[in-house]
Design a protein around this motif. Structure first.
Motif, PDB file in Angstrom:
ATOM      1  N   PHE A  57       0.832  -1.321   0.108  1.00  0.00           N
ATOM      2  CA  PHE A  57      -0.109   0.214   0.201  1.00  0.00           C
ATOM      3  C   PHE A  57       0.975   1.299   0.481  1.00  0.00           C
ATOM      4  O   PHE A  57       0.559   2.099  -0.521  1.00  0.00           O
ATOM      5  CB  PHE A  57      -0.575   0.251   0.918  1.00  0.00           C
ATOM      6  CG  PHE A  57      -1.859  -0.836   1.225  1.00  0.00           C
ATOM      7  CD1 PHE A  57      -3.109  -0.221   0.057  1.00  0.00           C
ATOM      8  CD2 PHE A  57      -2.380  -2.192   1.477  1.00  0.00           C
ATOM      9  CE1 PHE A  57      -4.822  -0.763  -0.199  1.00  0.00           C
ATOM     10  CE2 PHE A  57      -3.320  -2.720   1.352  1.00  0.00           C
ATOM     11  CZ  PHE A  57      -4.184  -2.361   0.469  1.00  0.00           C
ATOM     12  N   ALA A  58       2.013   1.552   0.493  1.00  0.00           N
ATOM     13  CA  ALA A  58       3.169   2.288  -0.035  1.00  0.00           C
ATOM     14  C   ALA A  58       2.984   3.229  -0.985  1.00  0.00           C
ATOM     15  O   ALA A  58       2.923   4.062  -1.197  1.00  0.00           O
ATOM     16  CB  ALA A  58       4.434   2.014   1.359  1.00  0.00           C
ATOM     17  N   GLY A  59       3.466   2.030  -2.072  1.00  0.00           N
ATOM     18  CA  GLY A  59       2.844   2.702  -3.381  1.00  0.00           C
ATOM     19  C   GLY A  59       2.007   3.732  -4.079  1.00  0.00           C
ATOM     20  O   GLY A  59       1.821   4.798  -4.626  1.00  0.00           O
ATOM     21  N   VAL A  60       0.919   2.344  -3.526  1.00  0.00           N
ATOM     22  CA  VAL A  60      -0.724   3.527  -3.360  1.00  0.00           C
ATOM     23  C   VAL A  60      -0.794   5.118  -2.950  1.00  0.00           C
ATOM     24  O   VAL A  60      -1.119   5.352  -3.542  1.00  0.00           O
ATOM     25  CB  VAL A  60      -1.476   2.314  -3.801  1.00  0.00           C
ATOM     26  CG1 VAL A  60      -2.498   2.319  -3.893  1.00  0.00           C
ATOM     27  CG2 VAL A  60      -1.020   1.177  -4.207  1.00  0.00           C
ATOM     28  N   TYR A  61      -0.211   5.059  -1.496  1.00  0.00           N
ATOM     29  CA  TYR A  61      -0.796   5.661  -1.185  1.00  0.00           C
ATOM     30  C   TYR A  61       0.589   7.228  -1.945  1.00  0.00           C
ATOM     31  O   TYR A  61      -0.329   8.020  -1.441  1.00  0.00           O
ATOM     32  CB  TYR A  61      -0.055   5.378   0.288  1.00  0.00           C
ATOM     33  CG  TYR A  61      -1.260   4.727   1.061  1.00  0.00           C
ATOM     34  CD1 TYR A  61      -2.278   4.923   0.799  1.00  0.00           C
ATOM     35  CD2 TYR A  61      -0.705   4.147   2.335  1.00  0.00           C
ATOM     36  CE1 TYR A  61      -2.848   3.224   1.647  1.00  0.00           C
ATOM     37  CE2 TYR A  61      -1.174   3.052   2.489  1.00  0.00           C
ATOM     38  CZ  TYR A  61      -3.196   3.455   3.012  1.00  0.00           C
ATOM     39  OH  TYR A  61      -3.343   2.118   3.283  1.00  0.00           O
ATOM     40  N   LYS A  62       1.674   7.027  -1.930  1.00  0.00           N
ATOM     41  CA  LYS A  62       2.444   7.193  -2.973  1.00  0.00           C
ATOM     42  C   LYS A  62       2.326   7.651  -4.168  1.00  0.00           C
ATOM     43  O   LYS A  62       2.130   9.483  -4.282  1.00  0.00           O
ATOM     44  CB  LYS A  62       3.587   6.658  -3.129  1.00  0.00           C
ATOM     45  CG  LYS A  62       4.751   8.009  -3.669  1.00  0.00           C
ATOM     46  CD  LYS A  62       6.413   7.328  -3.010  1.00  0.00           C
ATOM     47  CE  LYS A  62       7.206   8.412  -4.054  1.00  0.00           C
ATOM     48  NZ  LYS A  62       7.576   9.707  -3.223  1.00  0.00           N
ATOM     49  N   GLU A  63       1.434   6.962  -5.132  1.00  0.00           N
ATOM     50  CA  GLU A  63       0.814   7.451  -5.887  1.00  0.00           C
ATOM     51  C   GLU A  63      -0.220   8.133  -6.088  1.00  0.00           C
ATOM     52  O   GLU A  63      -0.871   9.302  -6.212  1.00  0.00           O
ATOM     53  CB  GLU A  63       0.308   6.009  -6.925  1.00  0.00           C
ATOM     54  CG  GLU A  63      -0.859   6.317  -8.548  1.00  0.00           C
ATOM     55  CD  GLU A  63      -0.729   5.937  -8.582  1.00  0.00           C
ATOM     56  OE1 GLU A  63      -1.547   5.251  -9.621  1.00  0.00           O
ATOM     57  OE2 GLU A  63      -0.872   3.917  -8.280  1.00  0.00           O
ATOM     58  N   ASN A  66       1.037  12.147  -4.681  1.00  0.00           N
ATOM     59  CA  ASN A  66       1.725  12.674  -5.993  1.00  0.00           C
ATOM     60  C   ASN A  66      -0.068  12.944  -7.104  1.00  0.00           C
ATOM     61  O   ASN A  66      -0.038  14.620  -7.459  1.00  0.00           O
ATOM     62  CB  ASN A  66       2.396  11.170  -7.320  1.00  0.00           C
ATOM     63  CG  ASN A  66       3.291  11.055  -6.319  1.00  0.00           C
ATOM     64  OD1 ASN A  66       3.484  11.786  -5.466  1.00  0.00           O
ATOM     65  ND2 ASN A  66       4.296   9.923  -6.502  1.00  0.00           N
ATOM     66  N   LYS A  67      -0.734  12.517  -7.473  1.00  0.00           N
ATOM     67  CA  LYS A  67      -1.763  13.253  -7.647  1.00  0.00           C
ATOM     68  C   LYS A  67      -2.386  14.612  -7.107  1.00  0.00           C
ATOM     69  O   LYS A  67      -3.095  15.333  -7.954  1.00  0.00           O
ATOM     70  CB  LYS A  67      -3.055  12.065  -8.022  1.00  0.00           C
ATOM     71  CG  LYS A  67      -2.312  10.539  -8.993  1.00  0.00           C
ATOM     72  CD  LYS A  67      -3.935  10.363  -9.621  1.00  0.00           C
ATOM     73  CE  LYS A  67      -2.869   9.263 -10.878  1.00  0.00           C
ATOM     74  NZ  LYS A  67      -2.313   9.576 -12.064  1.00  0.00           N
ATOM     75  N   VAL A  68      -2.662  14.178  -6.031  1.00  0.00           N
ATOM     76  CA  VAL A  68      -3.256  15.053  -5.053  1.00  0.00           C
ATOM     77  C   VAL A  68      -2.617  16.500  -5.337  1.00  0.00           C
ATOM     78  O   VAL A  68      -2.971  17.380  -5.608  1.00  0.00           O
ATOM     79  CB  VAL A  68      -3.548  15.282  -3.738  1.00  0.00           C
ATOM     80  CG1 VAL A  68      -3.837  15.742  -2.932  1.00  0.00           C
ATOM     81  CG2 VAL A  68      -4.338  13.450  -3.215  1.00  0.00           C
ATOM     82  N   THR A  69      -1.288  16.642  -5.492  1.00  0.00           N
ATOM     83  CA  THR A  69       0.587  17.115  -5.496  1.00  0.00           C
ATOM     84  C   THR A  69      -0.592  17.954  -6.513  1.00  0.00           C
ATOM     85  O   THR A  69      -0.520  18.847  -6.691  1.00  0.00           O
ATOM     86  CB  THR A  69       1.281  16.797  -5.447  1.00  0.00           C
ATOM     87  OG1 THR A  69       1.592  16.867  -4.203  1.00  0.00           O
ATOM     88  CG2 THR A  69       2.498  17.884  -5.052  1.00  0.00           C
ATOM     89  N   LEU A  93      -9.314   6.455  -7.190  1.00  0.00           N
ATOM     90  CA  LEU A  93      -8.211   6.534  -7.358  1.00  0.00           C
ATOM     91  C   LEU A  93      -8.003   6.446  -5.443  1.00  0.00           C
ATOM     92  O   LEU A  93      -8.752   5.104  -4.610  1.00  0.00           O
ATOM     93  CB  LEU A  93      -6.748   7.146  -7.385  1.00  0.00           C
ATOM     94  CG  LEU A  93      -5.726   6.448  -6.763  1.00  0.00           C
ATOM     95  CD1 LEU A  93      -5.812   5.688  -7.286  1.00  0.00           C
ATOM     96  CD2 LEU A  93      -4.473   7.368  -7.067  1.00  0.00           C
ATOM     97  N   GLN A  94      -8.924   7.421  -4.677  1.00  0.00           N
ATOM     98  CA  GLN A  94      -9.476   6.756  -3.250  1.00  0.00           C
ATOM     99  C   GLN A  94     -10.048   5.710  -3.073  1.00  0.00           C
ATOM    100  O   GLN A  94      -9.740   5.077  -2.403  1.00  0.00           O
ATOM    101  CB  GLN A  94      -9.968   8.298  -2.966  1.00  0.00           C
ATOM    102  CG  GLN A  94      -9.583   8.942  -1.970  1.00  0.00           C
ATOM    103  CD  GLN A  94     -10.401  10.442  -1.237  1.00  0.00           C
ATOM    104  OE1 GLN A  94     -11.638  10.648  -1.994  1.00  0.00           O
ATOM    105  NE2 GLN A  94     -10.549  11.179  -0.366  1.00  0.00           N
ATOM    106  N   GLN A  95     -11.514   5.749  -3.822  1.00  0.00           N
ATOM    107  CA  GLN A  95     -12.024   4.143  -3.271  1.00  0.00           C
ATOM    108  C   GLN A  95     -11.408   2.957  -3.927  1.00  0.00           C
ATOM    109  O   GLN A  95     -11.992   2.250  -3.149  1.00  0.00           O
ATOM    110  CB  GLN A  95     -13.440   4.414  -4.402  1.00  0.00           C
ATOM    111  CG  GLN A  95     -14.599   3.433  -4.511  1.00  0.00           C
ATOM    112  CD  GLN A  95     -15.165   3.474  -3.009  1.00  0.00           C
ATOM    113  OE1 GLN A  95     -15.937   4.508  -2.827  1.00  0.00           O
ATOM    114  NE2 GLN A  95     -15.353   2.174  -2.842  1.00  0.00           N
TER     115      GLN A  95
END
Length: 166
Positions: A57-63, A66-69, A93-95
């Motif tokens: 999940f760390a990679g997914v959270y980072k992605e 990045n999208k939020v930024t 992505l959040q869902q």
């Protein structure tokens, strides 16, 4: 009046005899389970599994971050349609993250049940075997937070551990 007193003494004596027939022992099942080698091993495996999910999940959270930024840094010239499209991507992505977290939690719970049920069953069988062998009718669970208060009684912990081989 004398007959009532005699009857009362007889009833009290019979209850005393009945109470003596009912042998009660106690054991803290939580302490037993947490000290069982099979439980320690199962907990270790479950922790490793949980850490594996966290790493995934760390990679997914980072992605997502990045999208939020990217969304926050959209240029002023961005059209309304592009903004809506980015918002929809973020919500999707959040869902997806929530769904994946829920699935991972369910999978961990399933593995936990698969690993711990046999350990708990072996403890239950050992407790019953020791209690029967020592002539106890009831075994009370004295795990903290339980409803049993033990003043006296045989603690089966060491005998059950011996029966389980540790």
């Amino acid at each position: 009046m004398k007959k009532i007193l005699v009857l009362f003494v007889f009833v009290a004596a019979s209850f005393g005899v009945q109470a003596q027939k009912t042998n009660i022992a106690h054991i803290n099942t939580q302490e037993l389970l947490s000290s069982m080698p099979a439980m320690i091993e199962a907990q270790k495996k479950l922790t490793q599994e949980e850490e594996s999910y966290k790493a995934q999940f760390a990679g997914v959270y980072k992605e997502y971050d990045n999208k939020v930024t990217e969304y926050k840094n959209l240029p002023a010239t961005t059209t309304k349609e592009e903004v809506v499209k980015k918002e929809q991507e973020l919500m999707a992505l959040q869902q997806n993250i929530r769904d994946a977290e829920k699935a991972a939690g369910q999978e961990l719970q399933k593995k936990q049940q698969e690993m711990l049920t046999p350990v708990m069953e072996s403890a239950r069988v050992a407790i019953q075997k020791v209690a029967r062998a020592q002539g106890y009718t009831f075994v009370m669970d004295t795990t903290p937070g339980g409803m049993v208060i033990v003043a006296n009684g045989k603690d089966l912990m060491e005998d059950v551990k011996k029966e389980l081989g540790f």
